[in-house]
Design an enzyme around this catalytic site. Structure first.
Site: not given
Ligand code: ADP
Ligand code: MG
Ligand code: MG
Length: 902
Positions: A29, A107, A109, A343, A789, A791, A854, A874
Site C-alpha cells: 500500500k 481485511g 489487519m 495495486r 523423489t 522414496d 518420476c 525431463y
Molecule cells: P484495507 O487494507 O483493509 O483496504 P485501508 O487502509 O485501505 O484498509 O482502509 C480502509 C478503508 O478506509 C478504505 O476504504 C480506505 O479507502 C479508507 N481510508 C483509508 N484512509 C483514508 C483517508 N485518509 N481518507 C479517507 N478514507 C480513507
Molecule cells: Mg520408489
Molecule cells: Mg484498502
C-alpha cells in the site's frame, strides 16, 4: 542490526520518497501510494513507517530508538504542508493509520480513520465543514468505535448495539436519519463502553491516539486471523507490516461526496471495461464491509461527471504504468477526487490468462511476460470440472459469480460448523449474509462460499478468489437466518445439512447436487475444442501461452502411465513419453493366481512355469503401451513392491484355513499360503525385500520382465512402429546391484533384439540416499537416472509417508519446520541437495547420462523450477498434471530467479 546504525536508521518515508519497487520496506500500500504521488495523481499527503520498524517492535516489544522522533518530524512537515495541526481544536488535521504488508492481505489487519478527533477538535472539524455538526459527530463516533475495537479490543458488538439502540429510539433503520444531537449522544454512549472495557477514558491527546494506533497496526501482524491467512497463502510469517499515516479526506460530507472501489478490467473473467462499486455520502470502510448497498461505478457518470472522467483517466494511466490490471480505492470529497490506494489487482485463474493475452495484443507486454504472469496452480484450477446443466436444474437464485468453480455440498451457517463437518470428510458450503475475517477458518474448510450480500469486492469475494475457492456473493434473493440455521429462497427453506450447488462463474445457486462435466480447458487439451475456431477468450489465451511455454522450455515433460488408456490421454495432454510405467498392476486381478504359484514354487520347474505363464500377459501389456507411445521413450520400472503385497492378508488366510478345516475340506493350499505369508512377514516392508533386492533373490523374475519388454518392442518394430524402451531398476543403492541385473538383462536383450534394430536402454532409479551419494559409480553402469523423489524424501528424512502425514505433519507445519509438506514440494535444501549431487556426479562420470524425475514432485510447480535449475532433462507426472508441468517448465526457463508468482 548493529547498535550504532539504529540511531540513524531511517524508519519513516514521506510518500514522495518512495516508489512501487520498495514493497519489502514500505509494504504494497505504501509503495503504491508513493508511486501514485510521484505520478502526480491526487493522493492525500502522508508518510509510511517501514516494515523494519514493525519487525523491530515485534522482536523487542517496544518501538525502536529514533522512531518516535522521526514520526514527529514527518508529522510536523505534514502539518506545515496542510496548514493544520493534528487534532488542533480550532482547525484540526485528521489522519488515518493504515496497515499494509508486502503482500496484500485483504481485511486481515487494522486501519483506524479520523485519528486526531477529541471533545474539542470535533467542534473545529464542524467549523471546517461549514458548520456541519452531524458530519463532525459522526466522524468522532467512528473514531471511538474503530479505535476501541482495533486498538483496545473492545467488543465491536457493543458499539453496534448502541448504534441500533439510537436508531430504534429515533424510529429509523437508516444511519443517515440520525442528526447531530443523536450522534453526540452516541459518542457519550461509546465513551462509556470504551471506559467500561479499558478501565480508562477515551484518549483525548491526538499524538497518543496516533502512537497507540500505530502500535496496534504493528501488533495486528500477529493477530490470529492474519496468521491463518498467511499460512493458507504461504506468505512468510516474518515480513511485518508497514504503517501508512494518511491525511483524511471525507466521503461522508453529503450527497456530493462518496467513496468507491474500481478495477481496470473484470477480475473474474478478465473482460475489458470499467468495473466497480460506488457509495455516496460514506466513508471507505462502508463499501469494503458491504454494509450498505452500493451502485455500479458507471452510475458515477450521472452523479458527478467531472470526477468520473477524471477517475477513468487515472485508471487508464495506472494500467499503462503498471502494465496490468489495477484495483483502486478512491474518495470524492465535495466534488474533489482523491486516490486512496492502488495495486496490481487479484484476479481469478481465468482472468489471469485472459488479461495476460490481452496485454500482449495491446502491446503492453511480451509473451515471456505473459507466461511469467500465469502459473501452474491457476492452470490446474481451470482444469476443474463444471456443472453439467440440463432442464432438471433451475437456479433458485443468482448472485455475483465472485470466484469460479462448481461446488456442491451440505449447507452450514457458521465457520465452526464448517470446520467440524469438513473434518468428518463432508463437502460443505458456507452460507452467510456476508463474511468477515473471523470466518476465515470456515472459508478454508468449505468447498464453496455463498453470501446474500456484497459484490465482487466484498470480503467473501476477495478472500475466496485469493484461495481459488468457489464463491457466489450477493445472492440477495436468499433470506439468511444464521441463528435459526436456515435460509429461505423462492418458497424453499434450506436448513443445515441440506445440499446446494453453487456456480462461481455464473453466480447461480441450485438446490441439490448438480452433476459436473469437464472444463473447456480440458476439452481443449483433449483436442475436442479447436482453439482457432472457438470464440472462447480463455481457451485462446491458454493456447497461446501454452504454445509459448512449449517453445521456451528446456525440460521435456513425460507422464506416469501404467496402461494404454492413461498413455493415450497423457499424450493428448502433451506428454513426450512415459517417465514411469509401473509393472505392479500387471500382477494383479486374475493374475494373482500366477503370482501365488511363483511364491509357492518348491522347485525350479514350478517357478519357471509360473514365470512362463506371466510372460505373454506382460508382453501384451507392453505392446499396448508402446503402441500408444509410438516413437516416444517409455521407461518401464521392473517390479518394485514386496511380493507379499500380492497375497491375501494374514488374518484373512488364518480364517480361511480355520473355516475350511471345520468343513473338512482340503486345506493344503491355504496352509501353504499362510505359511508363506508368515515367512515373508516384514517389520518395515518399505525397507525390506523389494525393488532390485527381489530381482537378485528370485531367479528369473527380472529376466522374465526384461524379455517381455524387449519382445514387445521387437513386435512393434516388426509391425512398422517404433518403440524406445528404457528399463529401470528400482531401489538401487550400490553399483554392484545394478551391474548384476544389467549383465543378465543384456544377454536377454541381445538375444531377443536380433537384427530388429530395437535399442533398449538400462538405467536406474535414484531413490536411496546412498545411490545419490555414489552416483558417480552408479553412472558407470547406468544409461539414465530417474529420481524417485517420493522414496528419496522418505529415506532422506527417515519418515514413512503413510504413517507420518496424518500423525504429525500438521504440527511441523504449525512450527514452521516445513512451510509445505516435503512430499508435496521438494525439500530443496535436503532432498534437493541429494538430487543435485547425483546429477552433477552422474554427469561427470557419464556426460550423456539422461536425467529425469518420476516422483509426484514432477507435477508440482515449485519443484519443476528446481528440476530445471538442477539441469534435469525431463520431469514425469500424472496425466492431468502434464499441462501444469509444461507451463511451469516454460516459466522456469524464462525466470532466472525462483518462482515468486504471487
Ligand atoms: P484495507 O487494507 O483493509 O483496504 P485501508 O487502509 O485501505 O484498509 O482502509 C480502509 C478503508 O478506509 C478504505 O476504504 C480506505 O479507502 C479508507 N481510508 C483509508 N484512509 C483514508 C483517508 N485518509 N481518507 C479517507 N478514507 C480513507
Ligand atoms: Mg520408489
Ligand atoms: Mg484498502
Amino acid at each position: 542490526m548493529a547498535a550504532q546504525d539504529t540511531v540513524d536508521h531511517k524508519y519513516v518515508y514521506d510518500f514522495a520518497e518512495g516508489n512501487k519497487d520498495l514493497k519489502d520496506l514500505l509494504g504494497g500500500k505504501g509503495a503504491n501510494l508513493a508511486e501514485m504521488t510521484n505520478l502526480g495523481l491526487p493522493v492525500p499527503p502522508g508518510f509510511t513507517i517501514t516494515t523494519e520498524a514493525c519487525k523491530a517492535y515485534l522482536a523487542t516489544g517496544r518501538e525502536p530508538d529514533g522512531l518516535a522522533g522521526q514520526i514527529q518530524a514527518h508529522l510536523e512537515s505534514l502539518e506545515r504542508e496542510m496548514g493544520r495541526r493534528l487534532g488542533d481544536p480550532g482547525d484540526p488535521l485528521l489522519v488515518s493509520v493504515r496497515s499494509g504488508a508486502k503482500f496484500s492481505m485483504p481485511g486481515m489487519m487494522e486501519t483506524v480513520l479520523n485519528v486526531g478527533l477529541n471533545d474539542r477538535s470535533v467542534v473545529g472539524l464542524s467549523a471546517q465543514a461549514g458548520g456541519n455538526d452531524r458530519f463532525a459527530w459522526d466522524s468522532y463516533r467512528r473514531l471511538i468505535q474503530m479505535f476501541g475495537k482495533t486498538v483496545c479490543d473492545v467488543p465491536g458488538e457493543e458499539f453496534e448495539q448502541a448504534l441500533e439502540d439510537a436508531k430504534r429510539a429515533k424510529g429509523t433503520k437508516n444511519d443517515l436519519d440520525l442528526d447531530a444531537d443523536d450522534l453526540r449522544g452516541l459518542v457519550d454512549a461509546y465513551k462509556r463502553i470504551f471506559a467500561k472495557h479499558t478501565g480508562r477514558e477515551f484518549p483525548q491527546e491526538p499524538r497518543e491516539q496516533l502512537d497507540l494506533a500505530i502500535r496496534a497496526v504493528f501488533e495486528s501482524w500477529n493477530a490470529e486471523r492474519a496468521v491463518v491467512y498467511r499460512r493458507q497463502e504461504r506468505i512468510p510469517a516474518d515480513l511485518g507490516t508497514a504503517v501508512n499515516v494518511v491525511t483524511m479526506v471525507f466521503g461522508n460530507l453529503g450527497p456530493d461526496s462518496g467513496t468507491g472501489v474500481a478495477f481496470t478490467r473484470d477480475p473474474a473473467s478478465g473482460a475489458q471495461g470499467i468495473y466497480g462499486d460506488y457509495l455516496a455520502n460514506a466513508q471507505g470502510e462502508d463499501v469494503v464491509a458491504g454494509i450498505r448497498n452500493t451502485v455500479p461505478l458507471q452510475e458515477l457518470e450521472r452523479i458527478d461527471k467531472k470526477s468520473y472522467d477524471e477517475l477513468l483517466g487515472y485508471m487508464a494511466r495506472l494500467e499503462g504504468h503498471y502494465k496490468d490490471l489495477c484495483d483502486i480505492e478512491f474518495t470524492i470529497e465535495r466534488g474533489k477526487l482523491w486516490m486512496l490506494q492502488t495495486r496490481v489487482g487479484k484476479r481469478t485463474a481465468a482472468a489471469a490468462f485472459v488479461i495476460a493475452a490481452q496485454l500482449v495484443d495491446e502491446g503492453l507486454i511480451d509473451l515471456d511476460e505473459a507466461l511469467h504472469r500465469v502459473n501452474g496452480a491457476q492452470l490446474a484450477q481451470l482444469m476443474f470440472p463444471r456443472f453439467q446443466l440440463d432442464h432438471e436444474f433451475q437456479p433458485v437464485a443468482k448472485g455475483v459469480g465472485a470466484s469460479p468453480g462448481a461446488a456442491s455440498g451440505k449447507v452450514v451457517f457458521t465457520s465452526a460448523r464448517a470446520v467440524e463437518l469438513a473434518a468428518e470428510g463432508e463437502a460443505v458450503i458456507l452460507v452467510r449474509r456476508e463474511t468477515n475475517p473471523d470466518d476465515l477458518n470456515g472459508m478454508i474448510a468449505a468447498r464453496g462460499i455463498l453470501t446474500s450480500r456484497g459484490g465482487k469486492t466484498s470480503h467473501a469475494a476477495v478472500v475466496a478468489r485469493g484461495m481459488g475457492k468457489t464463491c457466489v456473493a450477493g445472492a440477495d434473493e436468499l433470506d439468511v437466518d444464521v441463528p435459526a440455521k436456515r435460509f429461505t429462497v423462492g418458497g424453499h427453506t434450506v436448513g443445515e445439512g441440506d445440499v446446494v450447488s453453487i456456480d462461481g462463474t455464473t453466480g447461480k445457486v441450485y438446490l441439490g447436487e448438480v452433476p459436473v462435466t469437464p472444463s473447456e480447458v480440458v476439452q481443449y487439451f483433449e483436442g475436442t475444442l479447436d482453439p482457432e475456431r472457438t470464440d472462447d477468450a480463455l481457451v485462446e489465451a491458454v493456447h497461446r501461452i501454452m504454445t509459448h511455454a512449449d517453445g521456451r522450455r528446456r525440460l521435456a515433460v513425460r507422464t506416469n502411465a501404467d496402461t494404454g488408456a492413461d498413455a493415450a490421454r497423457a499424450r493428448r495432454f502433451g506428454a513426450q513419453g512415459i517417465g514411469l510405467c509401473r509393472t505392479e498392476h500387471m500382477f494383479l486381478g486374475d493374475r494373482r493366481e500366477l503370482v501365488e504359484r511363483l511364491i509357492l514354487a518348491r522347485t525350479d520347474d514350478e517357478r519357471e512355469a509360473a514365470l512362463a505363464a506371466l510372460l505373454p500377459l506382460q508382453r501384451d501389456d507392453f505392446v499396448e503401451i508402446f503402441r500408444e507411445m509410438d516413437g516416444l521413450p517409455v521407461t518401464v520400472r521392473l517390479i518394485d513392491p514386496p511380493l507379499h503385497e500380492f497375497l491375501p492378508p494374514l488374518e484373512q488366510l488364518a480364517v480361511n484355513v480355520a473355516v475350511a478345516q471345520e468343513r473338512g475340506e482340503d486345506v493344503a493350499r491355504e496352509e501353504a499360503l499362510l505359511a508363506a505369508v508368515r515367512r515373508m512377514h516384514e517389520e518395515n516392508p518399505m525397507l525390506g525385500l523389494r525393488g532390485v533386492r527381489l530381482g537378485l533373490v528370485i531367479p528369473g523374475l527380472f529376466a522374465m520382465q526384461v524379455r517381455a519388454i524387449t519382445e514387445a518392442a521387437v513386435r512393434i518394430t516388426r509391425d512398422g512402429g517404433s518403440a524406445c524402451p528404457e528399463i529401470m531398476v528400482p531401489l538401487v543403492g550400490a553399483v554392484q546391484e545394478l551391474e548384476t541385473v544389467r549383465a543378465e538383462a543384456e544377454k536377454i536383450i541381445e538375444e531377443v533384439v536380433g537384427d530388429s534394430g530395437v535399442e533398449v536402454l538400462i538405467g536406474t532409479m535414484i531413490e536411496v540416499p546412498r545411490a545419490a551419494l555414489t552416483a558417480g559409480q552408479i553412472a558407470e553402469a547406468a544409461q539414465f537416472f530417474s529420481f524417485g523423489t517420493n522414496d528419496l524424501t522418505q529415506m532422506g528424512w527417515g519418515f514413512s509417508r503413510d504413517d507420518v502425514e496424518a500423525a504429525f505433519f500438521w504440527r511441523y507445519l504449525e512450527l514452521g519446520i516445513f512451510g509445505i509438506s516435503p512430499f508435496e514440494s521438494i525439500d530443496r535444501e535436503g532432498v534437493g541437495r541429494l538430487v543435485r549431487i547425483a546429477a552433477e556426479e552422474g554427469r561427470a562420470a557419464r556426460p550423456e547420462l539422461k536425467l529425469g524425475v518420476c516422483g509426484e514432485h514432477g507435477g508440482d510447480p515449485d519443484s519443476v523450477h528446481f528440476f530445471h535449475e538442477v539441469g534435469l532433462d525431463y520431469v514425469s507426472c500424472s496425466p492431468f498434471r502434464v499441462p501444469v508441468a509444461r507451463l511451469e517448465a516454460g516459466r522456469a526457463a524464462i525466470e532466472t530467479t525462483g518462482s515468486d508468482s504471487r
